[in-house]
Scaffold this motif. Structure first.
Motif, PDB file in Angstrom:
ATOM      1  N   PRO A  32       0.837  -1.215   0.000  1.00 34.38           N
ATOM      2  CA  PRO A  32       0.000   0.000   0.000  1.00 34.38           C
ATOM      3  C   PRO A  32       0.863   1.253   0.000  1.00 34.38           C
ATOM      4  O   PRO A  32       1.889   1.328   0.682  1.00 34.38           O
ATOM      5  CB  PRO A  32      -0.796  -0.143   1.308  1.00 34.38           C
ATOM      6  N   GLY A  33       0.448   2.232  -0.793  1.00 29.07           N
ATOM      7  CA  GLY A  33       1.225   3.462  -0.890  1.00 29.07           C
ATOM      8  C   GLY A  33       0.353   4.665  -1.181  1.00 29.07           C
ATOM      9  O   GLY A  33      -0.843   4.555  -1.465  1.00 29.07           O
ATOM     10  N   LEU A  34       0.977   5.825  -1.118  1.00 28.96           N
ATOM     11  CA  LEU A  34       0.318   7.089  -1.405  1.00 28.96           C
ATOM     12  C   LEU A  34       1.056   7.739  -2.565  1.00 28.96           C
ATOM     13  O   LEU A  34       2.268   7.956  -2.505  1.00 28.96           O
ATOM     14  CB  LEU A  34       0.349   7.998  -0.172  1.00 28.96           C
ATOM     15  N   GLN A  35       0.316   8.028  -3.643  1.00 28.49           N
ATOM     16  CA  GLN A  35       0.901   8.611  -4.852  1.00 28.49           C
ATOM     17  C   GLN A  35       0.300   9.998  -5.099  1.00 28.49           C
ATOM     18  O   GLN A  35      -0.908  10.177  -4.979  1.00 28.49           O
ATOM     19  CB  GLN A  35       0.640   7.719  -6.075  1.00 28.49           C
ATOM     20  N   ILE A  47      -5.309  18.648 -13.462  1.00 30.84           N
ATOM     21  CA  ILE A  47      -5.981  17.654 -12.612  1.00 30.84           C
ATOM     22  C   ILE A  47      -5.006  17.150 -11.555  1.00 30.84           C
ATOM     23  O   ILE A  47      -4.025  16.458 -11.862  1.00 30.84           O
ATOM     24  CB  ILE A  47      -6.510  16.486 -13.462  1.00 30.84           C
ATOM     25  N   LYS A  48      -5.263  17.501 -10.319  1.00 32.14           N
ATOM     26  CA  LYS A  48      -4.446  17.030  -9.201  1.00 32.14           C
ATOM     27  C   LYS A  48      -5.090  15.780  -8.603  1.00 32.14           C
ATOM     28  O   LYS A  48      -6.306  15.731  -8.400  1.00 32.14           O
ATOM     29  CB  LYS A  48      -4.308  18.114  -8.143  1.00 32.14           C
ATOM     30  N   SER A  49      -4.246  14.800  -8.313  1.00 33.10           N
ATOM     31  CA  SER A  49      -4.744  13.535  -7.759  1.00 33.10           C
ATOM     32  C   SER A  49      -3.886  13.102  -6.584  1.00 33.10           C
ATOM     33  O   SER A  49      -2.659  13.189  -6.645  1.00 33.10           O
ATOM     34  CB  SER A  49      -4.734  12.430  -8.822  1.00 33.10           C
ATOM     35  N   THR A  50      -4.543  12.659  -5.527  1.00 36.59           N
ATOM     36  CA  THR A  50      -3.874  11.981  -4.419  1.00 36.59           C
ATOM     37  C   THR A  50      -4.438  10.571  -4.382  1.00 36.59           C
ATOM     38  O   THR A  50      -5.624  10.375  -4.111  1.00 36.59           O
ATOM     39  CB  THR A  50      -4.126  12.698  -3.084  1.00 36.59           C
ATOM     40  N   LEU A  51      -3.603   9.595  -4.711  1.00 37.89           N
ATOM     41  CA  LEU A  51      -4.058   8.225  -4.916  1.00 37.89           C
ATOM     42  C   LEU A  51      -3.590   7.316  -3.784  1.00 37.89           C
ATOM     43  O   LEU A  51      -2.389   7.240  -3.497  1.00 37.89           O
ATOM     44  CB  LEU A  51      -3.523   7.693  -6.247  1.00 37.89           C
ATOM     45  N   VAL A  52      -4.526   6.653  -3.161  1.00 39.30           N
ATOM     46  CA  VAL A  52      -4.200   5.579  -2.213  1.00 39.30           C
ATOM     47  C   VAL A  52      -4.166   4.291  -3.019  1.00 39.30           C
ATOM     48  O   VAL A  52      -5.200   3.789  -3.458  1.00 39.30           O
ATOM     49  CB  VAL A  52      -5.231   5.488  -1.077  1.00 39.30           C
ATOM     50  N   ASP A  53      -2.973   3.774  -3.241  1.00 42.45           N
ATOM     51  CA  ASP A  53      -2.750   2.631  -4.128  1.00 42.45           C
ATOM     52  C   ASP A  53      -2.472   1.383  -3.291  1.00 42.45           C
ATOM     53  O   ASP A  53      -1.541   1.371  -2.477  1.00 42.45           O
ATOM     54  CB  ASP A  53      -1.560   2.944  -5.048  1.00 42.45           C
ATOM     55  N   ILE A  94      -7.395   1.282  -6.128  1.00 43.47           N
ATOM     56  CA  ILE A  94      -6.866   2.641  -6.037  1.00 43.47           C
ATOM     57  C   ILE A  94      -8.007   3.603  -5.726  1.00 43.47           C
ATOM     58  O   ILE A  94      -9.021   3.638  -6.428  1.00 43.47           O
ATOM     59  CB  ILE A  94      -6.169   3.053  -7.348  1.00 43.47           C
ATOM     60  N   VAL A  95      -7.821   4.409  -4.677  1.00 39.92           N
ATOM     61  CA  VAL A  95      -8.801   5.418  -4.277  1.00 39.92           C
ATOM     62  C   VAL A  95      -8.233   6.795  -4.597  1.00 39.92           C
ATOM     63  O   VAL A  95      -7.132   7.141  -4.136  1.00 39.92           O
ATOM     64  CB  VAL A  95      -9.131   5.325  -2.778  1.00 39.92           C
ATOM     65  N   ASN A  96      -8.968   7.575  -5.390  1.00 43.73           N
ATOM     66  CA  ASN A  96      -8.569   8.939  -5.722  1.00 43.73           C
ATOM     67  C   ASN A  96      -9.235   9.887  -4.725  1.00 43.73           C
ATOM     68  O   ASN A  96     -10.449  10.111  -4.777  1.00 43.73           O
ATOM     69  CB  ASN A  96      -8.987   9.275  -7.151  1.00 43.73           C
ATOM     70  N   LEU A  97      -8.435  10.455  -3.819  1.00 48.71           N
ATOM     71  CA  LEU A  97      -8.979  11.315  -2.771  1.00 48.71           C
ATOM     72  C   LEU A  97      -9.369  12.696  -3.287  1.00 48.71           C
ATOM     73  O   LEU A  97     -10.022  13.463  -2.573  1.00 48.71           O
ATOM     74  CB  LEU A  97      -7.956  11.461  -1.643  1.00 48.71           C
ATOM     75  N   GLN A  98      -8.980  13.031  -4.520  1.00 47.96           N
ATOM     76  CA  GLN A  98      -9.325  14.328  -5.108  1.00 47.96           C
ATOM     77  C   GLN A  98     -10.152  14.154  -6.381  1.00 47.96           C
ATOM     78  O   GLN A  98     -10.014  14.918  -7.329  1.00 47.96           O
ATOM     79  CB  GLN A  98      -8.051  15.123  -5.407  1.00 47.96           C
ATOM     80  N   SER A  99     -11.041  13.198  -6.373  1.00 48.72           N
ATOM     81  CA  SER A  99     -11.793  12.873  -7.588  1.00 48.72           C
ATOM     82  C   SER A  99     -12.911  13.859  -7.895  1.00 48.72           C
ATOM     83  O   SER A  99     -13.339  13.981  -9.047  1.00 48.72           O
ATOM     84  CB  SER A  99     -12.386  11.473  -7.455  1.00 48.72           C
TER      85      SER A  99
END
Length: 260
Positions: free
Chosen positions: A99-102, A142-148, A174-179
């Motif tokens: 698990p990571g944060l991208q 488009i800014k994205s913070t992804l929980v992968d 993958i969850v996009n926190l800025q979707s």
């Protein structure tokens, strides 16, 4: 800053690989961390640099003007970090949860002013009132913070002194926190919406290097979204944006440094 981090990761990997090669030349040297891979469970962390882009499938009516693509994307570099949990299956197979944060920022450009010709509509497409697109209307940063959360099955070869090659493949949630998927506003208000919950597949290859206190793994990973990320604009919004895109999918190439 992102480009600097990516260059730093590449230089660090090259330096470590050169150092490792030098120390592996002595054929009588004892293997390091000899029992490390016999553990049922092991832990670690990783840092990575990314090159991200979109795969775009355009709507033939609103996304194309004869042979011209009306929507294009610009790729970007970014970075991320995460944790590693390894479960040993046998001498050649491991299961890894990483698990990571991208963090990512990409750009979509909508040169869709020519869709004004469809303003009168037809039985399949409603009429709309044209607007003059400004630069803010045409360009979406488009800014994205992804929980992968990837789950990978790793196949590795036999260990050669203090190194071991491997390949791995698996699936990602993958969850996009800025979707902005729940926003009532859409592209008419300069709000780009995409899906929050996504699925992807990944493939990876690298070489594991063993040192006295830890194992270092430089690797290359490709991650490709399987679902369509585009959320349709509101019904009353002119077809300059989401209507021009049938499918939008993230694709990423990652350079990873793992420490275990």
């Amino acid at each position: 800053m992102n480009k600097f981090l990516l260059k730093a990761l590449v230089l660090a990997s090259v330096s470590v690989a050169s150092f490792a090669d030098a120390q592996f030349r002595t054929r009588n040297r004892m293997d390091k961390l000899e029992d490390f891979d016999q553990q049922k469970f092991s832990w670690g962390f990783y840092l990575n640099g990314n090159l991200l882009d979109y795969r775009i499938v355009l709507n033939p009516r609103y996304g194309m003007n004869e042979n011209q693509n009306l929507v294009t994307s610009n790729s970007s570099t970014s970075f991320g970090a995460g944790l590693i949990a390894k479960f040993r299956l046998n001498d050649y197979l491991d299961v890894r949860l990483e698990p990571g944060l991208q963090f990512a920022q990409r750009q979509l450009i909508f040169n869709t002013q020519s869709n004004d010709i469809y303003q009168n509509g037809n039985p399949q497409n409603p009429a709309f009132v044209p607007i003059a697109l400004t630069e803010k209307d045409r360009v979406r940063d488009i800014k994205s913070t992804l929980v992968d959360v990837p789950v990978l099955l790793e196949l590795h070869g036999d260990r050669w002194y203090n190194s071991r090659p491997y390949v791995a493949a698996g699936v990602n949630y993958i969850v996009n926190l800025q979707s902005n998927s729940d926003s009532d506003d859409d592209n008419l208000q300069q709000v780009f919406r995409s899906t929050t919950h996504n699925f992807a597949w990944s493939a990876e290859m690298g070489i594991q290097f063993y040192f006295n206190k830890f194992k270092l793994t430089p690797a290359i990973r490709g991650t490709f979204f399987m679902n369509n990320e585009m959320v349709a604009d509101n019904a009353t919004t002119p077809p300059y944006w989401s209507a021009a895109v049938s499918t939008l999918q993230t694709r990423a190439i990652m350079f990873v440094l793992k420490f275990e």
